[in-house]
Design an enzyme around this catalytic site. Structure first.
Site, mmCIF file in Angstrom:
data_model
loop_
_atom_site.group_PDB
_atom_site.id
_atom_site.type_symbol
_atom_site.label_atom_id
_atom_site.label_comp_id
_atom_site.label_asym_id
_atom_site.label_seq_id
_atom_site.Cartn_x
_atom_site.Cartn_y
_atom_site.Cartn_z
ATOM 1 N N GLY A 250 0.835 -1.188 0.000
ATOM 2 C CA GLY A 250 0.000 0.000 0.000
ATOM 3 C C GLY A 250 0.865 1.231 0.000
ATOM 4 O O GLY A 250 2.013 1.160 -0.380
ATOM 5 N N SER A 251 0.320 2.363 0.427
ATOM 6 C CA SER A 251 1.116 3.585 0.542
ATOM 7 C C SER A 251 0.216 4.796 0.703
ATOM 8 O O SER A 251 -0.951 4.787 0.316
ATOM 9 C CB SER A 251 2.003 3.827 -0.680
ATOM 10 O OG SER A 251 2.931 2.776 -0.840
#
Length: 816
Positions: A250-251
């Site tokens: 993710g981020s």
């Protein structure tokens, strides 16, 4: 000598002694690799490759060279000092040798958060290697094959890795994981290109590795017939297909423009959520070729280009995109002949490939193991029951991977490293079209914020969905997960193409979403639709992720934090971001689900002292009421009640109809859904479940986050702040539950960087949460983990003066 601007200056590398004297510093002496706090200068060897590696605090290498081969050489050498064994393990994987060295029944942890069986993994990679896939792509001219610049970079990087191994020898390695191991050997350029090809496949073929290996023609049932397709249920869980959540990746990222910052220049927050262990860790470096390259940031293990970082006038990060990278095709099989299928009314035969790998037996001997793959002209066959795609007597499913011909990723990132502004960044992406599975968020010194999903996506228009997704299972998969499963019996359902696409079958850059603004853009792994609510991106194909659909709590919190800072309503001084305020916002550890729902949960707790549980017993909710009421609505180390809330929310989100009373409204996506549905009895039961769970684990309801969440390294426990995606925590930490009831981070905030452009150039702060080295004997194995625990940041050294002034400076001159 070049100053801050990596795009100007002489092409000749000055002697380092002259460089240090010019900045008012004298060279220092010691033997590398040296622990932090010592200094060194040492000359090694002679030859055609040369570089100077300056290490500053926390082991960050600053590599200076005359050319790309040289900077790759220095980078490879520095990286090998810290992570040689980790890279070698990854290369054993891509060379299909895990069964040979670790046994066929062993498993390993992939970046996808899955345990892969060694033998299945070897069969998968051996098929790629037997096909000569990487070699064929290397033989193509750019942009389908690597540029000469990228080849030089890899040539030097390979030499640097091998320089380190030659100096230590296999038996002299300090990392116990591969010291003296039979699987350690000199590395070839082909090994590394196989690694880059592996990275392209993470969100597609690698997710379906088991499904591709398990595919085989159906066997006859006892009554002599072949099995029928699986019945289509009413719904299908979206999570059985790749997403940032199911991939374990993710981020978050903010691109802040001139209207969002106090100084009117660009500012970036990079916060990738990647695994803390395994081959998908980040490594920090600063690479300089005067007049050609001056870039600082992080790479994934084994990659010689910076993937997230900044240069003199541009900063960028990435977040995992919602677009699909693959398209299954439903084949109509000839009854009684499951390896024959119809295509445009003609019967076609599948082809086969048998691969052989060597497997280590219990006595240490090697035995050959074989596997046969089946393939249609549309791609290899797959067997994926959880997605309802089975090979039966009537239908089978072929798998097309849009990244199967993508060896362009290294050039795509290396071109970004040299871009001067967001326009050049977009040109780099549009030229190479090699970004495999991420969005890009960027900003430049002129104060322009940029968002784009310029990744590789199969060319499936919405019009094609209407005419090519027709049978029950494909229709269910499309409705539940947005994944097109196309009719594989008709040529008019094959993938389309764009004139500006680098190859057939993918969308060209003109068909993909992007946005440039003067205020801000953000992304936290939701689709392209809402990088800025003031200018939604609409009209794009559904395969990219969808529009007017619910945003995650993490996405909503990120937007709220940016909007609140611009408006000056977040409790911090003034309006607009300073670098220090960006750092504060990053680690404020707000729990957005708590902000939205906690007060209602406390009211429910107080008016419902006992709840009837599903097992018909009663649970006393009263002990939870004061704990939740006193909780500070954060995931800080000293936050009391966050753990109780975490367990409650994980259960509550599964309540029938969900935990919210006010549903999602596409016209108000940042503020909906909201309001806890206390009328749903399952919500009260979720609180009872949380109380029982912590009681069974022997953990107090008011335990602090830092007492139950942390990372142990070399016998030292480092408490970790932050909380989970479902809680709406921007500083996301995903954990594995340990037998003692505590949590150990396995992924989440990994590299965190805040960059601000100023009149004097870029200023950056960062922290690598799991630290620079995977070697327990390294001084850089846990130092930044301790810093992250205390919300401390590394001052990133970018100018020559800053590097030379670092008290921990060590210097190594390399020549070959």
């Amino acid at each position: 000598m070049t100053g801050r601007n990596g795009r100007t200056g002489g092409a000749r590398l000055l002697p380092l002694t002259a460089l240090l004297l010019a900045t008012g510093c004298e060279p220092r002496t010691a033997t590398p690799p040296a622990p932090e706090g010592s200094t060194a200068e040492m000359k090694l060897g002679a030859g055609s490759l040369s570089a100077t590696v300056r290490r500053t605090a926390h082991g960050i290498p600053h590599v200076l060279a005359d050319d790309f081969a040289g900077v790759g050489y220095g980078y490879g050498y520095a990286f090998a000092q810290d992570n040689f064994c980790a890279l070698m393990d990854a290369l054993v994987t891509v060379n299909a040798e895990r069964s040979r060295y670790f046994g066929p029944d062993g498993t390993y942890l992939a970046a996808l958060g899955s345990q892969y069986n060694n033998l299945k993994s070897d069969f998968f990679y051996q098929a790629i290697n037997d096909d000569g896939t990487v070699e064929a792509l290397l033989a193509k001219p750019p942009p389908l094959g690597p540029s000469q610049d990228a080849r030089e970079l890899v040539r030097g990087y390979t030499a640097g890795l091998n320089r380190y191994l030659a100096e230590t020898g296999v038996d002299g390695l300090t990392d116990p994981r591969c010291k003296g191991a039979a699987w350690v050997r000199p590395i070839t350029e082909r090994d590394l290109y196989r690694r880059y090809y592996q990275l392209s496949l993470f969100a597609s073929s690698l997710f379906f590795l088991d499904a591709l290996v398990d595919a085989k023609p159906p066997s006859l049932l006892p009554d002599g017939t072949l099995p029928l397709p699986l019945p289509a249920p009413a719904t299908l869980d979206r999570k059985v297909f790749p997403s940032s959540e199911t991939l374990g990746l993710g981020s978050n990222a903010f691109g802040l423009g001139s209207q969002a910052t106090r100084n009117g220049k660009g500012m970036l927050l990079a916060n990738p959520h990647f695994p803390w262990e395994g081959s998908e860790r980040f490594y920090e470096a600063h690479l300089t070729v005067p007049g050609k390259l001056n870039v600082s940031g992080v790479s994934l293990l084994g990659v010689p280009a910076i993937l997230i970082g900044h240069n003199e006038t541009l900063a960028w990060s990435h977040t995992v995109s919602t677009a699909y990278r693959f398209t299954p095709f439903e084949l109509k099989l000839i009854p009684g002949f499951p390896t024959k299928y119809l295509y445009d009314g003609q019967i076609r035969d599948m082809t086969t490939r048998t691969v052989t790998v060597q497997a280590k037996a219990a006595d240490g001997s090697l035995t050959p193991r074989q596997h046969t793959f089946y393939r249609s002209h549309l791609g290899p066959m797959m067997e994926y029951p959880s997605g309802l795609m089975t090979w039966n007597g009537l239908t089978g499913y072929a798998f097309h991977d849009a990244n199967a011909s993508n060896l362009r990723l290294l050039d795509a990132f290396f071109a970004m490293d040299r871009a001067a502004n967001v326009e050049e960044l977009h040109t780099a992406q549009a030229t190479w079209q090699g970004i495999p599975w991420v969005n890009t968020i960027a900003t430049d010194a002129q104060g322009r914020a940029y968002y784009a999903d310029m990744s590789v996506v199969p060319h499936v228009t919405d019009a094609k969905l209407l005419r090519c997704v027709l049978s029950p299972i494909p229709l269910l998969v499309l409705a539940s997960a947005g994944l097109p499963v196309l009719d594989g019996s008709r040529s008019d359902c094959a993938l389309g193409s764009d004139a500006d696409a680098v190859e057939p079958g993918i969308f060209g850059p003109g068909s993909l979403p992007r946005l440039t603004r003067a205020d801000y853009v953000t992304n936290s792994n939701d689709s392209y639709w809402l990088p800025n609510p003031a200018q939604p991106l609409t009209g794009f194909p559904r395969i990219l992720g969808g529009e007017k659909n619910v945003r995650s709590l993490r996405t909503r919190l990120g937007l709220k934090m940016v909007q609140g800072r611009i408006a000056g309503t977040d409790g911090l001084a003034g309006q607009g971001f300073t670098l220090e305020q960006l750092q504060t916002v990053m680690f404020n550890n707000r729990n957005y689900s708590g902000e939205l729902l906690r007060d209602a949960a406390v009211s429910l707790c107080r008016r419902t002292p006992f709840v009837l549980m599903p097992d018909l017993s009663f649970e006393d909710l009263r002990p939870a009421c004061p704990v939740l009421a006193a909780w500070d609505l954060k995931g800080d180390l000293d936050s009391r009640g966050e753990l109780l809330w975490r367990v409650f929310l994980f259960t509550a989100v599964g309540a029938t109809g969900g935990p919210y009373l006010v549903p999602f409204n596409a016209n108000d996506p940042v503020n909906t859904p909201r309001t806890l549905n206390t009328l749903n009895p399952q919500v009260a039961q979720a609180l009872g479940t949380a109380i029982r769970t912590l009681r069974e684990r022997g953990i107090p309801l008011d335990a602090t986050t830092g007492s139950v969440q942390g990372k142990r390294k070399n016998g030292v426990f480092y408490p970790v702040h932050g909380c989970a995606h479902d809680e709406g925590c921007f500083n996301q930490i995903a954990n594995q539950l340990l037998p003692d009831g505590t949590y150990e981070p396995v992924l989440g905030s990994s590299f965190v960087m805040a960059v601000s452009f100023t009149d004097a150039g870029p200023v950056a702060k960062s922290v690598l949460t799991y630290s620079q080295s995977t070697n327990p004997a390294s001084p850089w194995y846990a130092d930044q983990t301790a810093m992250f625990s205390q919300k401390q940041w590394v001052d990133r050294r970018y100018t020559e003066a800053e590097i030379a002034a670092d008290p921990a400076l060590t210097v190594t001159h390399l020549q070959e």
